[in-house]
Design an enzyme around this catalytic site. Structure first.
Site, PDB file in Angstrom:
ATOM      1  N   ARG A 247       0.878  -1.170   0.000  1.00 21.02           N
ATOM      2  CA  ARG A 247       0.000   0.000   0.000  1.00 21.02           C
ATOM      3  C   ARG A 247       0.914   1.219   0.000  1.00 21.02           C
ATOM      4  O   ARG A 247       1.702   1.421   0.915  1.00 21.02           O
ATOM      5  CB  ARG A 247      -0.902  -0.018   1.225  1.00 21.02           C
ATOM      6  CG  ARG A 247      -1.880   1.163   1.323  1.00 21.02           C
ATOM      7  CD  ARG A 247      -1.365   2.208   2.275  1.00 21.02           C
ATOM      8  NE  ARG A 247      -2.381   3.201   2.625  1.00 21.02           N
ATOM      9  CZ  ARG A 247      -2.120   4.287   3.341  1.00 21.02           C
ATOM     10  NH1 ARG A 247      -0.898   4.540   3.786  1.00 21.02           N
ATOM     11  NH2 ARG A 247      -3.068   5.160   3.631  1.00 21.02           N
ATOM     12  N   ASP A 249       1.697   4.959   0.450  1.00 22.78           N
ATOM     13  CA  ASP A 249       1.142   6.056   1.229  1.00 22.78           C
ATOM     14  C   ASP A 249       1.177   7.377   0.452  1.00 22.78           C
ATOM     15  O   ASP A 249       2.194   7.730  -0.162  1.00 22.78           O
ATOM     16  CB  ASP A 249       1.950   6.209   2.527  1.00 22.78           C
ATOM     17  CG  ASP A 249       1.493   7.359   3.377  1.00 22.78           C
ATOM     18  OD1 ASP A 249       0.363   7.296   3.895  1.00 22.78           O
ATOM     19  OD2 ASP A 249       2.260   8.342   3.516  1.00 22.78           O
ATOM     20  N   ALA A 250       0.073   8.102   0.481  1.00 20.65           N
ATOM     21  CA  ALA A 250      -0.006   9.503   0.035  1.00 20.65           C
ATOM     22  C   ALA A 250       0.753   9.776  -1.262  1.00 20.65           C
ATOM     23  O   ALA A 250       1.601  10.663  -1.327  1.00 20.65           O
ATOM     24  CB  ALA A 250       0.500  10.425   1.149  1.00 20.65           C
ATOM     25  N   GLU A 282      -2.852   5.116  -1.690  1.00 18.74           N
ATOM     26  CA  GLU A 282      -3.584   6.192  -1.037  1.00 18.74           C
ATOM     27  C   GLU A 282      -3.354   7.427  -1.893  1.00 18.74           C
ATOM     28  O   GLU A 282      -2.202   7.816  -2.137  1.00 18.74           O
ATOM     29  CB  GLU A 282      -3.076   6.450   0.388  1.00 18.74           C
ATOM     30  CG  GLU A 282      -3.850   7.589   1.061  1.00 18.74           C
ATOM     31  CD  GLU A 282      -3.189   8.096   2.314  1.00 18.74           C
ATOM     32  OE1 GLU A 282      -3.915   8.641   3.171  1.00 18.74           O
ATOM     33  OE2 GLU A 282      -1.955   7.989   2.458  1.00 18.74           O
ATOM     34  N   ASP A 302     -11.241   6.978   0.914  1.00 14.63           N
ATOM     35  CA  ASP A 302     -11.630   7.843   2.023  1.00 14.63           C
ATOM     36  C   ASP A 302     -13.057   8.346   1.858  1.00 14.63           C
ATOM     37  O   ASP A 302     -13.729   8.644   2.859  1.00 14.63           O
ATOM     38  CB  ASP A 302     -10.680   9.037   2.129  1.00 14.63           C
ATOM     39  CG  ASP A 302      -9.345   8.675   2.750  1.00 14.63           C
ATOM     40  OD1 ASP A 302      -9.315   7.773   3.604  1.00 14.63           O
ATOM     41  OD2 ASP A 302      -8.330   9.283   2.381  1.00 14.63           O
ATOM     42  N   ASP A 303     -13.525   8.473   0.613  1.00 16.88           N
ATOM     43  CA  ASP A 303     -14.874   8.996   0.395  1.00 16.88           C
ATOM     44  C   ASP A 303     -15.925   8.118   1.063  1.00 16.88           C
ATOM     45  O   ASP A 303     -16.920   8.623   1.597  1.00 16.88           O
ATOM     46  CB  ASP A 303     -15.169   9.102  -1.102  1.00 16.88           C
ATOM     47  CG  ASP A 303     -14.405  10.246  -1.764  1.00 16.88           C
ATOM     48  OD1 ASP A 303     -13.627  10.930  -1.061  1.00 16.88           O
ATOM     49  OD2 ASP A 303     -14.575  10.450  -2.985  1.00 16.88           O
ATOM     50  N   PHE A 304     -15.736   6.800   1.021  1.00 14.78           N
ATOM     51  CA  PHE A 304     -16.678   5.908   1.694  1.00 14.78           C
ATOM     52  C   PHE A 304     -16.654   6.163   3.196  1.00 14.78           C
ATOM     53  O   PHE A 304     -17.696   6.340   3.842  1.00 14.78           O
ATOM     54  CB  PHE A 304     -16.352   4.449   1.397  1.00 14.78           C
ATOM     55  CG  PHE A 304     -17.192   3.466   2.169  1.00 14.78           C
ATOM     56  CD1 PHE A 304     -18.438   3.090   1.710  1.00 14.78           C
ATOM     57  CD2 PHE A 304     -16.739   2.916   3.368  1.00 14.78           C
ATOM     58  CE1 PHE A 304     -19.232   2.201   2.430  1.00 14.78           C
ATOM     59  CE2 PHE A 304     -17.511   2.025   4.092  1.00 14.78           C
ATOM     60  CZ  PHE A 304     -18.767   1.671   3.613  1.00 14.78           C
ATOM     61  N   HIS A 305     -15.458   6.164   3.760  1.00  9.18           N
ATOM     62  CA  HIS A 305     -15.346   6.389   5.199  1.00  9.18           C
ATOM     63  C   HIS A 305     -15.995   7.705   5.597  1.00  9.18           C
ATOM     64  O   HIS A 305     -16.767   7.769   6.564  1.00  9.18           O
ATOM     65  CB  HIS A 305     -13.886   6.409   5.641  1.00  9.18           C
ATOM     66  CG  HIS A 305     -13.713   6.958   7.034  1.00  9.18           C
ATOM     67  ND1 HIS A 305     -13.545   8.310   7.273  1.00  9.18           N
ATOM     68  CD2 HIS A 305     -13.740   6.367   8.250  1.00  9.18           C
ATOM     69  CE1 HIS A 305     -13.461   8.511   8.576  1.00  9.18           C
ATOM     70  NE2 HIS A 305     -13.573   7.344   9.189  1.00  9.18           N
ATOM     71  N   ASP A 374      -5.327   6.449  10.282  1.00 10.80           N
ATOM     72  CA  ASP A 374      -5.536   7.886  10.128  1.00 10.80           C
ATOM     73  C   ASP A 374      -6.840   8.327  10.771  1.00 10.80           C
ATOM     74  O   ASP A 374      -6.875   9.280  11.563  1.00 10.80           O
ATOM     75  CB  ASP A 374      -5.574   8.257   8.637  1.00 10.80           C
ATOM     76  CG  ASP A 374      -4.192   8.551   8.071  1.00 10.80           C
ATOM     77  OD1 ASP A 374      -3.327   9.027   8.838  1.00 10.80           O
ATOM     78  OD2 ASP A 374      -3.981   8.314   6.874  1.00 10.80           O
TER      79      ASP A 374
END
Length: 572
Positions: A247, A249-250, A282, A302-305, A374
């Site tokens: 994964r 990151d950023a 991400e 992130d949109d789901f969260h 996060d």
């Protein structure tokens, strides 16, 4: 390979370093006199020297400063101390081809709070029994001290000493594979931490001084040596250690999509045919083009969260402001198309479009979650959803997460209903510790609850050992019930969804009321999946479907209820 020691013969290794800003460079092997390294072109220095696994070494700059190898495979004494010659490629390991992406159910874990690599390994059998098929380790590359999230690492090839040895890490991976569990690793390729990064002293070309990120100058991935640094790091984890995926990151902070695509292609080319290796991003830019077939498998969504979190908690400050208006419609779009923002500006990005069209992507191109490091750890007191909402609402959200076609991710402790906080913790010292402590508290100054300085003083000190210890995920008071629920939901997922995920497409969503939606998909075998969920406060009416639901919670249509059907025909 260019970076890090290379095994030449039984008792001889070649040491290399890219130091284009220097006119000379020495190698220091412990117990020996320093020796001058040869300039071999393009800023590289190299020398062959007697060594064996366990030999400690450093590089000496012209001013006498001794620095570790930035591609050190292991450290002895921390990030400022000796690098250690380490054999990472081990022959004769168990055969393992991995698992298809559609079978992936991830749990994100922090090795430190679980007791190091051995502590993570001790959890594997229990997690596998629940139906978890992949663990994802937060970054393990060496960073200052013994406590930290790992995103301030400075030696990304060297597993942190506090977690265990490279052999301990390989043992963890082998044990996971024996249980049928994949192991992913979170890697940080967009910046280095503030303490222990010496690259700028001898290779300032590693960074772009004209492009800033929240953590400093962006990495100059346009430089071949820099691009190789990250490819060789990824290759080591996947080929030498046996990780099943990464994964990243950023990646929006890398600012170079061509590098990202090339990195993915190089990684996949390095893997033997028939092996499943999965690459996840991400990316705040919601760039669907990175999710083309054969490049990256998925993106953390992130949109789901954010939409679900607003519906569950009512929180609307900070980045939740982007999801505070028409939240139910946003969740409906997320379940149908993947991204909520597909080119529109948002309250936090006025006049700046975010994202690209994503409705053409398969649902499995998105990793959904209710919590992660996060979203939990960046709360002032690290509060989990178990402490923010009633259990019935959380159980409905959990069923939505685990029974939709997107790839689900849990956060350690979620499977046991843990009430333990997950806090932001570090192990800095002196002035840097003060800066981090004050910076952490100022992050929340814009929140209504923390405008008072005395209130901000209550935010736990990231550098206190207690902050780290408090972040251990102790099972909650209803741990057994939570584990039973998750085992039940994952059993249903593997019976009804997983064999049919390939070829799944959305049939659309509709809003049933505030906080309530219906979402439908055509699965790969032409059967249909319908989910109706009510995360709102008012009763609504679910669609009447002849078939019996495969899962229900609560009275259909009442708040905190959900019903899930798999049926052969479109009920409309």
């Amino acid at each position: 390979m260019n970076w890090g020691p290379r095994h030449v013969t039984a008792d001889c290794w070649e040491f290399r370093l890219w130091a284009p800003a220097l006119n000379s460079l020495d190698l220091l092997v412990e117990g020996c006199e320093p020796v001058a390294m040869d300039s071999v072109g393009d800023g590289w220095y190299a020398i062959k020297a007697p060594a064996e696994p366990g030999t400690r070494y450093r590089f000496i700059l012209p001013d006498g400063l001794q620095v570790p190898d930035p591609a050190s495979r292991a450290q002895s004494g921390g990030v400022h101390a000796w690098s250690v010659v380490t054999e990472t490629a081990i022959a004769g390991r168990m055969p393992w081809k991995g698992r298809p992406w559609e079978e992936t159910v991830i749990i994100e874990v922090h090795a430190g709070v679980l007791g190091g690599f051995a502590g993570v390994e001790a959890q594997l059998e229990r997690l596998a029994a629940l139906g978890i098929t992949a663990i994802e380790l937060m970054p393990i590359g060496a960073f200052p001290g013994a406590r930290g999230w790992g995103y301030d690492g400075v030696l990304p090839f060297a597993p942190l000493e506090a977690y265990g040895t490279p052999a301990d890490l390989r043992h963890l991976i082998d044990r996971a594979h024996a249980l049928g569990v994949m192991v992913f690793l979170d890697v940080v390729y967009n910046h280095f931490g503030p303490d222990g990064n010496y690259l700028g002293l001898y290779a300032p070309q590693f960074f772009l001084d004209h492009v800033d990120t929240p953590w400093g100058g962006a990495v100059a991935v346009e430089q071949p040596a820099v691009a190789d640094f990250y490819f060789e790091n990824a290759r080591m984890w996947i080929v030498d250690y046996g990780f099943d995926g990464l994964r990243l990151d950023a990646v929006h902070a890398i600012r170079n999509p061509a590098f990202l695509d090339d990195l993915a292609r190089r990684i996949r080319a390095a893997v033997e045919p028939g092996r499943h290796v999965h690459l996840v991003l991400e990316n705040e830019e919601n760039d669907a083009d990175r999710l083309r077939p054969g490049i990256y498998d998925a993106q953390w969504n992130d949109d789901f969260h954010n939409t679900v979190h607003v519906l569950l908690t009512g929180e609307r400050e900070s980045y939740y402001a982007d999801f505070s208006d028409a939240t139910t419609e946003k969740l409906a779009r997320c379940l149908a198309d993947g991204f909520v923002y597909q080119g529109e500006p948002s309250p936090n990005h006025v006049g700046v479009p975010r994202g690209t069209q994503s409705g053409h992507l398969p649902p499995t191109a998105f990793v959904n979650f209710l919590q992660n490091h996060d979203q939990t750890g960046n709360r002032a007191f690290g509060g989990r959803l178990t402490t923010l909402i009633v259990p019935e609402r959380l159980r409905a959200a959990m069923a939505l997460l685990l029974l939709t076609p997107q790839i689900p991710l849990l956060f350690m402790g979620e499977e046991t209903g843990s009430d333990s906080p997950f806090l932001f913790f570090t192990d800095f010292s002196d002035e840097l510790a003060d800066v981090v402590r004050e910076g952490r508290r100022q992050e929340f100054a814009g929140f209504a609850a923390f405008r008072d300085e005395a209130t901000r003083e209550r935010i736990p000190d990231p550098n206190a050992r207690k902050t780290f210890l408090d972040s251990r995920p102790e099972p909650g008071p209803q741990a057994g019930a939570w584990q039973s629920l998750i085992a039940q939901l994952l059993a249903l997922r593997f019976e009804h969804l997983v064999p049919r995920l390939t070829g799944t497409t959305s049939l659309g969503t509709r809003v049933l009321g505030e906080g309530a939606i219906e979402a439908r998909w055509r699965l790969g075998d032409a059967s249909h999946l319908t989910i109706a969920v009510n995360l709102g406060d008012q009763s609504i009416t679910f669609r009447d479907i002849a078939e019996k639901p495969i899962f229900t919670q609560g009275s259909p249509g009442e708040p905190a209820s959900i019903a899930v059907w798999r049926h052969p025909l479109d009920p409309s």
